[in-house]
Design a protein around this motif. Structure first.
Motif, mmCIF file in Angstrom:
data_model
loop_
_atom_site.group_PDB
_atom_site.id
_atom_site.type_symbol
_atom_site.label_atom_id
_atom_site.label_comp_id
_atom_site.label_asym_id
_atom_site.label_seq_id
_atom_site.Cartn_x
_atom_site.Cartn_y
_atom_site.Cartn_z
ATOM 1 N N SER A 1 0.856 -1.199 0.000
ATOM 2 C CA SER A 1 0.000 0.000 0.000
ATOM 3 C C SER A 1 0.889 1.245 0.000
ATOM 4 O O SER A 1 2.070 1.188 0.370
ATOM 5 C CB SER A 1 -0.903 0.010 1.229
ATOM 6 N N MET A 2 0.317 2.362 -0.407
ATOM 7 C CA MET A 2 1.084 3.613 -0.416
ATOM 8 C C MET A 2 1.582 3.947 0.991
ATOM 9 O O MET A 2 2.714 4.404 1.164
ATOM 10 C CB MET A 2 0.233 4.761 -0.975
ATOM 11 N N ASP B 1 8.183 2.569 4.532
ATOM 12 C CA ASP B 1 9.436 1.913 4.153
ATOM 13 C C ASP B 1 10.493 2.955 3.789
ATOM 14 O O ASP B 1 11.652 2.866 4.221
ATOM 15 C CB ASP B 1 9.186 0.967 2.969
ATOM 16 N N ILE B 2 10.098 3.958 3.024
ATOM 17 C CA ILE B 2 11.038 5.027 2.647
ATOM 18 C C ILE B 2 11.510 5.774 3.897
ATOM 19 O O ILE B 2 12.709 6.033 4.065
ATOM 20 C CB ILE B 2 10.390 6.006 1.644
ATOM 21 N N GLY C 1 14.865 4.180 3.894
ATOM 22 C CA GLY C 1 15.485 4.957 2.827
ATOM 23 C C GLY C 1 14.960 4.571 1.446
ATOM 24 O O GLY C 1 14.334 3.530 1.245
ATOM 25 N N ILE C 2 15.251 5.434 0.513
ATOM 26 C CA ILE C 2 14.729 5.271 -0.842
ATOM 27 C C ILE C 2 15.303 4.045 -1.543
ATOM 28 O O ILE C 2 14.619 3.393 -2.333
ATOM 29 C CB ILE C 2 14.954 6.567 -1.671
ATOM 30 N N ASP C 3 16.569 3.713 -1.252
ATOM 31 C CA ASP C 3 17.173 2.557 -1.925
ATOM 32 C C ASP C 3 16.511 1.248 -1.503
ATOM 33 O O ASP C 3 16.313 0.357 -2.336
ATOM 34 C CB ASP C 3 18.680 2.511 -1.670
ATOM 35 N N ILE D 1 10.257 -2.510 -4.583
ATOM 36 C CA ILE D 1 9.444 -2.320 -5.783
ATOM 37 C C ILE D 1 10.023 -3.103 -6.960
ATOM 38 O O ILE D 1 9.302 -3.687 -7.764
ATOM 39 C CB ILE D 1 9.323 -0.812 -6.112
ATOM 40 N N LYS D 2 11.349 -3.139 -7.052
ATOM 41 C CA LYS D 2 12.006 -3.838 -8.164
ATOM 42 C C LYS D 2 11.664 -5.325 -8.179
ATOM 43 O O LYS D 2 11.518 -5.925 -9.235
ATOM 44 C CB LYS D 2 13.518 -3.635 -8.100
#
Length: 102
Positions: A72-73, A79-80, A84-86, A92-93
């Motif tokens: 979910s958003m 998670d971000i 972090g974004i990585d 997502i990948k």
């Protein structure tokens, strides 16, 4: 999902512009036009139109599959924030790799 002649026809014009001489057998031969301002599309146009709808739907299968598996958003933002974004990109990948664009 499998598209039908009726699915194609409802996209051509708004309103009740067509019907069927036999509502239990919705085939081109039973197509009736109720609106004098509309012309009956050719059988070839109808066949091609149904095929185009089906192809577009089939080609978008990866999008539907991805949407069902993405977190979910709220979970993605969490998670971000926490990892972090990585880390988010890695999450997502995994789904993107499982359902690639074709």
């Amino acid at each position: 999902m499998t598209y039908t002649l009726e699915d194609y026809l409802v996209r051509l014009h708004q309103g009740q512009w067509f019907g069927w001489s036999d509502s239990k057998n919705k085939v081109y031969a039973n197509l009736v036009i109720h609106d004098d301002t509309k012309s009956k599309p050719s059988e070839a146009d109808c066949t091609a139109g149904v095929a185009a709808l089906q192809k577009a739907y089939d080609d978008a299968a990866y999008q539907r599959n991805r949407a069902n598996e993405y977190p979910s958003m709220a979970d993605q933002l969490d998670d971000i924030y926490h990892n972090g974004i990585d880390a988010w990109k890695a999450t997502i990948k995994t789904t993107k790799d499982k359902y690639p664009k074709e």
